[in-house]
Structure formats: structure tokens, C-alpha cells
Design a protein around this motif. Structure first.
Motif, PDB file in Angstrom:
ATOM      1  N   LEU A  30      42.122  13.064   8.363  1.00  0.00           N
ATOM      2  CA  LEU A  30      42.847  11.886   7.894  1.00  0.00           C
ATOM      3  C   LEU A  30      43.368  12.053   6.468  1.00  0.00           C
ATOM      4  O   LEU A  30      43.906  11.110   5.885  1.00  0.00           O
ATOM      5  N   ALA A  31      43.240  13.247   5.921  1.00  0.00           N
ATOM      6  CA  ALA A  31      43.576  13.468   4.510  1.00  0.00           C
ATOM      7  C   ALA A  31      45.044  13.185   4.207  1.00  0.00           C
ATOM      8  O   ALA A  31      45.398  12.821   3.086  1.00  0.00           O
ATOM      9  N   GLY A  32      45.909  13.338   5.191  1.00  0.00           N
ATOM     10  CA  GLY A  32      47.339  13.150   4.948  1.00  0.00           C
ATOM     11  C   GLY A  32      47.831  11.734   5.122  1.00  0.00           C
ATOM     12  O   GLY A  32      49.036  11.472   5.004  1.00  0.00           O
ATOM     13  N   ALA A  33      46.937  10.783   5.378  1.00  0.00           N
ATOM     14  CA  ALA A  33      47.353   9.399   5.608  1.00  0.00           C
ATOM     15  C   ALA A  33      48.001   8.819   4.349  1.00  0.00           C
ATOM     16  O   ALA A  33      47.437   8.920   3.255  1.00  0.00           O
ATOM     17  N   PRO A  34      49.174   8.206   4.471  1.00  0.00           N
ATOM     18  CA  PRO A  34      49.867   7.642   3.301  1.00  0.00           C
ATOM     19  C   PRO A  34      49.300   6.272   2.924  1.00  0.00           C
ATOM     20  O   PRO A  34      49.940   5.232   3.114  1.00  0.00           O
ATOM     21  N   LEU A  35      48.100   6.277   2.378  1.00  0.00           N
ATOM     22  CA  LEU A  35      47.394   5.023   2.097  1.00  0.00           C
ATOM     23  C   LEU A  35      47.938   4.352   0.832  1.00  0.00           C
ATOM     24  O   LEU A  35      48.509   4.993  -0.040  1.00  0.00           O
ATOM     25  N   GLY A  36      47.731   3.032   0.757  1.00  0.00           N
ATOM     26  CA  GLY A  36      48.156   2.295  -0.408  1.00  0.00           C
ATOM     27  C   GLY A  36      49.663   2.144  -0.521  1.00  0.00           C
ATOM     28  O   GLY A  36      50.193   1.897  -1.609  1.00  0.00           O
ATOM     29  N   ARG A  37      50.370   2.283   0.611  1.00  0.00           N
ATOM     30  CA  ARG A  37      51.831   2.165   0.612  1.00  0.00           C
ATOM     31  C   ARG A  37      52.262   1.159   1.679  1.00  0.00           C
ATOM     32  O   ARG A  37      51.548   0.930   2.656  1.00  0.00           O
ATOM     33  N   THR A  38      53.433   0.601   1.521  1.00  0.00           N
ATOM     34  CA  THR A  38      53.930  -0.324   2.521  1.00  0.00           C
ATOM     35  C   THR A  38      54.286   0.412   3.808  1.00  0.00           C
ATOM     36  O   THR A  38      54.757   1.561   3.768  1.00  0.00           O
ATOM     37  N   HIS A  39      54.064  -0.260   4.921  1.00  0.00           N
ATOM     38  CA  HIS A  39      54.358   0.314   6.231  1.00  0.00           C
ATOM     39  C   HIS A  39      55.826   0.152   6.611  1.00  0.00           C
ATOM     40  O   HIS A  39      56.240   0.577   7.678  1.00  0.00           O
ATOM     41  N   ARG A  40      56.630  -0.450   5.736  1.00  0.00           N
ATOM     42  CA  ARG A  40      57.995  -0.816   6.092  1.00  0.00           C
ATOM     43  C   ARG A  40      59.046   0.257   5.784  1.00  0.00           C
ATOM     44  O   ARG A  40      60.223   0.087   6.112  1.00  0.00           O
ATOM     45  N   GLY A  41      58.659   1.333   5.150  1.00  0.00           N
ATOM     46  CA  GLY A  41      59.663   2.337   4.852  1.00  0.00           C
ATOM     47  C   GLY A  41      59.061   3.670   4.455  1.00  0.00           C
ATOM     48  O   GLY A  41      57.850   3.804   4.278  1.00  0.00           O
ATOM     49  N   GLY A  42      59.918   4.676   4.312  1.00  0.00           N
ATOM     50  CA  GLY A  42      59.505   5.983   3.849  1.00  0.00           C
ATOM     51  C   GLY A  42      58.538   6.675   4.791  1.00  0.00           C
ATOM     52  O   GLY A  42      58.616   6.553   6.018  1.00  0.00           O
ATOM     53  N   ILE A  43      57.613   7.415   4.197  1.00  0.00           N
ATOM     54  CA  ILE A  43      56.663   8.211   4.984  1.00  0.00           C
ATOM     55  C   ILE A  43      55.806   7.343   5.908  1.00  0.00           C
ATOM     56  O   ILE A  43      55.600   7.699   7.071  1.00  0.00           O
ATOM     57  N   PRO A  44      55.280   6.184   5.462  1.00  0.00           N
ATOM     58  CA  PRO A  44      54.482   5.361   6.381  1.00  0.00           C
ATOM     59  C   PRO A  44      55.252   4.961   7.639  1.00  0.00           C
ATOM     60  O   PRO A  44      54.724   5.042   8.758  1.00  0.00           O
ATOM     61  N   LYS A  45      56.500   4.543   7.481  1.00  0.00           N
ATOM     62  CA  LYS A  45      57.306   4.166   8.648  1.00  0.00           C
ATOM     63  C   LYS A  45      57.524   5.377   9.556  1.00  0.00           C
ATOM     64  O   LYS A  45      57.484   5.266  10.789  1.00  0.00           O
ATOM     65  N   ALA A  46      57.727   6.532   8.955  1.00  0.00           N
ATOM     66  CA  ALA A  46      57.910   7.749   9.746  1.00  0.00           C
ATOM     67  C   ALA A  46      56.639   8.099  10.526  1.00  0.00           C
ATOM     68  O   ALA A  46      56.711   8.586  11.663  1.00  0.00           O
ATOM     69  N   ARG A  47      55.466   7.845   9.933  1.00  0.00           N
ATOM     70  CA  ARG A  47      54.209   8.112  10.627  1.00  0.00           C
ATOM     71  C   ARG A  47      54.072   7.199  11.857  1.00  0.00           C
ATOM     72  O   ARG A  47      53.625   7.620  12.914  1.00  0.00           O
ATOM     73  N   LEU A  48      54.420   5.940  11.681  1.00  0.00           N
ATOM     74  CA  LEU A  48      54.344   5.004  12.802  1.00  0.00           C
ATOM     75  C   LEU A  48      55.299   5.425  13.924  1.00  0.00           C
ATOM     76  O   LEU A  48      54.940   5.408  15.113  1.00  0.00           O
ATOM     77  N   ALA A  49      56.506   5.816  13.549  1.00  0.00           N
ATOM     78  CA  ALA A  49      57.465   6.286  14.544  1.00  0.00           C
ATOM     79  C   ALA A  49      56.958   7.544  15.241  1.00  0.00           C
ATOM     80  O   ALA A  49      57.110   7.704  16.459  1.00  0.00           O
TER      81      ALA A  49
END
Length: 387
Positions: A30-49
Motif C-alpha cells: 500500500l506504499a504507493g497510495a496517494p493519501l491525504g489528497r482529494t479523490h476528485r482529480g490527478g493521481i487519486p482519480k486515476a487510481r480509482l479509474a
């Protein structure tokens, strides 16, 4: 009295949900999880997709189907389907355990559907799916986690149906063959067959299901977390990882890790094969034991994931259900203390016995090693109960 075995399962986690993580899992995954960021854009949104794309790829979902992420595990996913999509035509609900009964209760007591037919079978049995009317919407559970009963195939589902099929597949997806062309809405959670963390649900929508979301609005108010109407749009952002409410990016990373493992294993066919081998290892022991049997007498409908067993020997004949449950609980406590098996007593609404997870993240060698421990624990529990 049976002697205590000398060899324990290498991994004692046989819980039916949340289930064992994939072989070799470590927190470092889980080390690569983009924590502490909004899920609405950038890398977090890409992870969800990415999670949705990998889900479709691993499960070999048809190209014209779409996958969305929902709140509240499989419960939220199935209820989202019901609250957002029902009411356009009559509804048939088939149920045979506590979880399927929840959908039946929702349809009857919460949505108060005026044109509703319900079909119930007790634990260990299956309802008569031949009574389904596919001019109506049909709701059913592919694998009844609490009763160890599954649907063996989709032959009973009409290919020319005019209603929707809404399938709770939470203990079946990634472990059983699902006939996607027969399923319009399919829901499941990360925490079952893939060993993911809880909280999130997945829904797979056919073109006909998305048409319903686009063209129909229920007569009842729909809570925001159960509103799927945006998924009726062809270019919906929900297909790209947009979510109804805030998702856990840590849980998302864990699910992606499990999906990558599934890809390395060879995809859904290999996961089904692992599950079948696990079931076979446990069934070989159960078939030779004189004190336990499958809750489902019909082999064709026995679950290969949430394997549910009942006491069947003379030792407990004539005992009350509470006395039998005392043996279940005593066995669970003994095996937990010995580090041989965790969380194997049945669902509280099910008959006394055992429930052992055999999904794709479990190893067959561990199930083979488990059998002698179950024999030992049963003998110890009987002695403690004065049986």
C-alpha cells in the motif's frame, strides 16, 4: 478422543468476510497510495479509474458494460440498484439466507412495492428459480454467503427478457463463472473474494440497466448515497472513477494490488480454478467425517466459497439448537487459541455448525491441513459439553 494434530495450516484465516488477503500480501503493498489528497482529480482519480478498468479486465466483462464504485460495500451497491432502478415494472425477489432476505425486506417494507412476488427457501435449500417471470425485474443472490448455497449456472435466465436481472454476486465474483449476458446489474464488494478492506461496493451495469437509469425515476425519494442516475449517461464520469461520496484511497490501493495479483495468476479462470481446488480439499475431509455434513444436501448448489457445514452425527442427535451452537462456539474458541483457524463459526442466523471460506486467496494445502484440527476440536468441544 482425537489426538491434537502436529501440523497447522500455514495461514489460519478462513473468515467469510472480510476474507484472507492474497498470498504474500504485506503492508508495503500500500506504499504507493496517494493519501491525504482529494479523490476528485490527478493521481487519486486515476487510481480509482484504474481499479474499475482492472475489474472489467480481470472479470472479462463485456465491452458495452460499465463498472462503477459505490458506497457501503455490497449492501450499498445492491440497495443503490433497488432504490434507483425499481418501480418501472413488477419485481420478483428470490432469497435463501439472511443477506438475500434483506433485499426481500427492502422491497416489501421500505420501498413498499405494490407489484411484488417473493420466493424464499430455508437455509441449505434454493428457491425455485424456474418461477421467475422475466417480463418483471428479478433480484437474486448468486452465492448465499450465510447458507452455503449457490446458483450453479444461468440457464434459467431468459435471454430475451424485458425486465432487468439484478444479481448480488458478492461471494461469487472472482470465484465463480458469471454469465454476464444474463446479468443486467451485478454487485459485489472488495472484502469477499479479493480479500480487500471493507467499505466499498462495485456495480456492473449492462446497456439495458443504464437505459433504465436514464429513462426512469422512482416514485419514492432516493437518498443521495443511493442515487445512480448519472450512470445512465453514456459519458458519465462515474465510469472514470467519479464517486457518489468520498472513497478510501488506501482501500482502493489495496484492491488494485489484489487485482494485479489476479492478473499474475492468470485472470478469473485461474481464480475459479483455485476456488474449486480449495473446495475439493475441504470436501474430501468432510465426506470422510462422520460428525459433519454440508448444510446444502444437493451437491449442485453447494457454495465453493462460503462452505457451510452442519452437525450430522449421533453425538448431538436430540440436542437443542442452543446446545449445538455451544459446540460451534467452543470449537471456534479452541481453534483460535491454537492458531489453527480463525472465524469459522456460522452466521448467527444460520444453523449450528461451521462456515469455512474457500475463496481464491486461500491455499488448498491450508484446507487440507485444517481437517484434522476440526476433528480434534470437535472431540474437545464434546468432552467439554459433557456429550
Amino acid at each position: 478422543m482425537t489426538q491434537k494434530p502436529s501440523t497447522r495450516p500455514a495461514d489460519p484465516r478462513f473468515s467469510s468476510g472480510p476474507t484472507k488477503k492474497r498470498p504474500g500480501w504485506e503492508p508495503a503493498a500500500l506504499a504507493g497510495a496517494p493519501l491525504g489528497r482529494t479523490h476528485r482529480g490527478g493521481i487519486p482519480k486515476a487510481r480509482l479509474a484504474e481499479a474499475l478498468e482492472r475489474t472489467a479486465a480481470v472479470l472479462e466483462i463485456p465491452d458495452d458494460y460499465r463498472v462503477i464504485l459505490t458506497p457501503a460495500s455490497d449492501t450499498g451497491a445492491l440497495e443503490g440498484a433497488m432504490w434507483s432502478m425499481l418501480g418501472a415494472r413488477g419485481v420478483d425477489v428470490f432469497a435463501c439466507d439472511e443477506f438475500g432476505k434483506r433485499w426481500l425486506t427492502d422491497a416489501k417494507q421500505e420501498l413498499k412495492l405494490s407489484d411484488l412476488r417473493t420466493f424464499w427457501a430455508d437455509y441449505g435449500s434454493a428457491p425455485d428459480y424456474r418461477q421467475a417471470d422475466f417480463d418483471r425485474d428479478v433480484i437474486f443472490t448468486w452465492n448465499a454467503t450465510a447458507s452455503g448455497v449457490r446458483i450453479p449456472d444461468g440457464d434459467w435466465i431468459a435471454p430475451d427478457r424485458t425486465g432487468l436481472t439484478i444479481c448480488d454476486a458478492t461471494s461469487a465474483a472472482f470465484a465463480m463463472d458469471l454469465p454476464w449476458d444474463k446479468l443486467d446489474v451485478t454487485t459485489f464488494s472488495w472484502q469477499k473474494c479479493m480479500g480487500g478492506e471493507a467499505q466499498h461496493g462495485i456495480a456492473v451495469l449492462s446497456p439495458r440497466a443504464r437505459e433504465r437509469l436514464r429513462d426512469h425515476r422512482p416514485s419514492w425519494p432516493v437518498p443521495r448515497v443511493l442515487q445512480w442516475f448519472e450512470a445512465g449517461e453514456e459519458d458519465s464520469k462515474m465510469f472514470e472513477g467519479s464517486t457518489i461520496n468520498t472513497p478510501s484511497l488506501l482501500c482502493t490501493e489495496d484492491y488494485i494490488d489484489a487485482l494485479k495479483w489476479a492478473e499474475r495468476e492468470g485472470g478469473v479462470g485461474r481464480l475459479v480454478a483455485r476456488t474449486d481446488a480449495n473446495y475439493a480439499a475441504l470436501a474430501q475431509w468432510a465426506d470422510g467425517a462422520d460428525w459433519i455434513d454440508f448444510l446444502a444436501a444437493d451437491r449442485a448448489i453447494r457454495s465453493h466459497t462460503s462452505v457451510t457445514l452442519k452437525f450430522s452425527g449421533a453425538d448431538l442427535s436430540g440436542r437443542t439448537e442452543e446446545e449445538r451452537w455451544a459446540v460451534s462456539r467452543a470449537m471456534g474458541a479452541l481453534l483460535d487459541l491454537e492458531g489453527a483457524a480463525f472465524d469459522i463459526i456460522p452466521h448467527p442466523k444460520a444453523p449450528a455448525g461451521l462456515r469455512i471460506w474457500c475463496g481464491p486467496t486461500v491455499d488448498a494445502d491450508d484446507l487440507a491441513a485444517l481437517g484434522p484440527w476440526l476433528d480434534w476440536a470437535y472431540g474437545e468441544a464434546l468432552a467439554g459439553a459433557g456429550a
